[in-house]
Write an enzyme that holds these catalytic residues in place. Structure first.
Site, mmCIF file in Angstrom:
data_model
loop_
_atom_site.group_PDB
_atom_site.id
_atom_site.type_symbol
_atom_site.label_atom_id
_atom_site.label_comp_id
_atom_site.label_asym_id
_atom_site.label_seq_id
_atom_site.Cartn_x
_atom_site.Cartn_y
_atom_site.Cartn_z
ATOM 1 N N GLU A 198 73.748 129.315 133.225
ATOM 2 C CA GLU A 198 72.477 128.715 132.791
ATOM 3 C C GLU A 198 71.421 128.801 133.885
ATOM 4 O O GLU A 198 70.832 127.805 134.309
ATOM 5 C CB GLU A 198 72.688 127.265 132.349
ATOM 6 C CG GLU A 198 73.502 127.168 131.068
ATOM 7 C CD GLU A 198 73.539 125.781 130.451
ATOM 8 O OE1 GLU A 198 73.292 124.805 131.163
ATOM 9 O OE2 GLU A 198 73.829 125.683 129.254
ATOM 10 N N GLU A 385 79.071 129.263 125.231
ATOM 11 C CA GLU A 385 79.195 127.806 125.106
ATOM 12 C C GLU A 385 78.568 127.401 123.792
ATOM 13 O O GLU A 385 77.454 127.841 123.481
ATOM 14 C CB GLU A 385 78.453 127.068 126.224
ATOM 15 C CG GLU A 385 79.102 127.118 127.562
ATOM 16 C CD GLU A 385 78.410 126.219 128.582
ATOM 17 O OE1 GLU A 385 77.860 125.176 128.195
ATOM 18 O OE2 GLU A 385 78.418 126.588 129.768
HETATM 19 C C1 BG6 Z 1 75.917 123.333 129.700
HETATM 20 C C2 BG6 Z 1 76.737 123.524 130.934
HETATM 21 O O1 BG6 Z 1 74.676 122.880 130.124
HETATM 22 O O2 BG6 Z 1 76.249 122.357 128.783
HETATM 23 C C3 BG6 Z 1 78.084 122.817 130.919
HETATM 24 O O3 BG6 Z 1 76.904 124.881 131.255
HETATM 25 C C4 BG6 Z 1 77.945 121.491 130.213
HETATM 26 O O4 BG6 Z 1 78.524 122.700 132.247
HETATM 27 C C5 BG6 Z 1 77.521 121.746 128.776
HETATM 28 O O5 BG6 Z 1 79.098 120.716 130.260
HETATM 29 C C6 BG6 Z 1 77.446 120.506 127.906
HETATM 30 O O6 BG6 Z 1 76.668 119.535 128.519
HETATM 31 P P1 BG6 Z 1 77.226 118.074 128.740
HETATM 32 O O7 BG6 Z 1 76.166 117.350 129.434
HETATM 33 O O8 BG6 Z 1 77.516 117.542 127.382
HETATM 34 O O9 BG6 Z 1 78.469 118.228 129.552
#
Ligand code: BG6
Length: 487
Positions: A198, A385
């Site tokens: 990111e 993701e």
């Molecule tokens: C992304 C990151 O921003 O979102 C992860 O690459 C992160 O590291 C994921 O865990 C989800 O965000 P959160 O705050 O729910 O963990």
């Protein structure tokens, strides 16, 4: 619709959110080791000793270490990443569960400070190298392709203390040393790599009204990371021409809230600054045309050399990968109906539902993003993701009925299938937090993403035992049917 046979179904985690073992086998610290837990409404705090020797803490988001201060761990604070879910000692058991689900790919990251604890050692830490060799070998033996993030927000803390957060050109050479070590070490074991997780967060999450100084630092930080990424792509290809190296962008689909031309233009500037700025440099090897305007708006003057620009040209990525959780509606009109939640901003979109953490649930936004990006770069894409952070309830018999998660995934997979049908070259899908882990944004365990439940709680208690949620069996079926059976 069936996905192709070689489609990479899988899941994703990050070292600092799952490994635990923060001070084991010679590992150095990273920012998460001095960051406390928060909640959806209270920020995570970074702990440090100020120049006068006083214990202090400040919100993690937008944090900058004050002059003369140094990071510190306090006995009376809880640091959730210290334990994570102890993947460090459970990886064999975890990989066996991923294999049972039929995973084709597992995305994980290497913690830089396990390899170079302070970032400046001449020789790497052998115990750190051994740990990842064991994990990658275990994955290979399970028939699972590793996808490795080289940097997932975890710069060695000593470097951050000395040189700021990527505010010194020295970082480029230090990162080069680190990537050269791991490309050589894991040649033949790892083929898919991502340079910076990111990368666009630095600019994307900077408020529109941030100071010129904040913009100056954000753009400079990014420039050094762009050059480091481009060097990594070149080094990775030299060491093993089989390597496939990608960028990783925080994908957000922006929509104008109204049809007012001012909103349309504002929306466009969101895409340019937040999404295309980084994607263009990493995929096209040059700064986009609108860069001049972006820099001028904030009087930004960067340290950029001719050599840097050459490196950017030579180091374009092989694939575009991104995270996708939400879309965001934006407007120039005064609108008090904002969305509250961690890392979410913008105004409420009346056509969408929101998660308990304020993230807009928008599967169609994923299709929109995939088509928009493929059209712009024509490189293979991976969604690395995507997932729903939610409260899970463990029933008396130990079962976990997470139908909401299944519905979320079903809808997103359907939209991916439509994008593929429309010609998008989507090669993989690794869902976020396939096994529960510490939330990056809030430091919570209760914001769970996994198909696999981990008995670990926000007060630090828990046995770390793993168990299967309903979604575990569902995803197994999805993978076995190549995405055809989504019921
Ligand atoms: C992304 C990151 O921003 O979102 C992860 O690459 C992160 O590291 C994921 O865990 C989800 O965000 P959160 O705050 O729910 O963990």
């Amino acid at each position: 619709m069936k996905f192709s046979e070689d489609f990479y179904w899988g899941g994703a985690v990050a070292a600092n959110q799952c490994e635990g073992a923060w001070n084991v086998d010679g590992r150095g610290m990273a920012r998460t080791d001095v960051t406390t837990g928060g909640t959806v409404n209270t920020p995570r705090m970074v702990t440090f000793i100020d120049k006068d020797g006083n214990k202090q803490k400040l919100p993690n988001h937008g944090f900058k270490l004050p002059e003369g201060a140094h990071f510190a761990v306090f006995d009376d604070e809880l640091y959730p990443n210290h334990d994570g879910i102890d993947f460090y000692h459970h990886y064999k058991e975890d990989i066996a569960l991923l294999k049972e689900m039929g995973f084709k790919m597992f995305r994980l990251s290497i913690s830089w400070s396990r390899i170079y604890p302070t970032g400046e050692e001449e020789k790497p830490n052998q115990a750190g190298l051994d740990f990842y060799r064991n994990v990658f070998t275990e994955l290979r033996n399970a028939g699972i392709e590793p996808l490795v993030s080289i940097w997932h927000f975890d710069t060695p803390l000593v470097l951050e203390e000395k040189y700021g957060d990527w505010l010194d050109r020295k970082y480029i050479a230090l990162y080069e040393k680190y990537v050269t070590t791991i490309f050589n070490e894991y040649k033949g074991l790892v083929k898919y790599w991502l340079t910076f997780n990111e990368i666009n967060n630095t600019i994307n999450f900077l408020p529109d009204d941030a100071s010129d100084e904040a913009y100056q630092e954000a753009y400079q930080h990014l420039h050094y990371q762009f050059v480091a990424s481009a060097r990594a792509v070149q080094i990775g290809h030299q060491i093993d021409p089989e390597n496939k190296i990608g960028c990783m962008i925080c994908g957000i689909t922006y929509y104008p809230l109204t049809s007012d031309p001012e909103d349309i233009l504002f929306n466009r500037s969101k895409w340019e600054k937040g999404i295309f700025y980084c994607g263009d440099v990493q995929c096209k090897g040059k700064y986009p045309t609108f860069t001049k305007r972006l820099w001028k708006e904030h009087n930004v003057q960067l340290d950029i050399t001719e050599q840097d620009l050459e490196e950017l040209k030579k180091g374009t990525v092989d694939m575009y990968t991104f995270s996708y959780y939400m879309s965001q509606a934006v407007t120039t009109h005064k609108n008090d109906d904002t969305v509250s939640g961690n890392m979410s901003f913008g105004v409420r979109n009346p056509y969408l539902e929101y998660s308990d953490w304020g993230w807009a649930l928008d599967p169609k936004g994923l299709k929109y993003y995939l088509e928009m990006i493929y059209d712009r770069y024509e490189k293979p894409l991976m969604v690395v993701e995507n997932g729903l952070g939610a409260y899970d309830t463990v029933e008396e018999d130990g079962s976990i009925h997470d139908n909401y998660r299944i519905e979320y995934y079903r809808a997103h997979i359907e939209e991916m299938a439509k994008a593929i049908e429309n010609g998008v070259d989507l090669i993989g899908y690794t869902t976020w937090g396939c096994i529960d882990l510490v939330s990056a944004g809030t430091g919570e365990m209760r914001k769970r993403y996994g198909f696999i439940y981990v008995d670990k709680h926000d007060d630090g208690t828990g046995t770390m035992a793993r168990s299967k949620k309903d979604s575990f069996y569902w995803y197994k079926k999805v993978i076995a049917s190549q995405g055809e059976d989504l019921d």
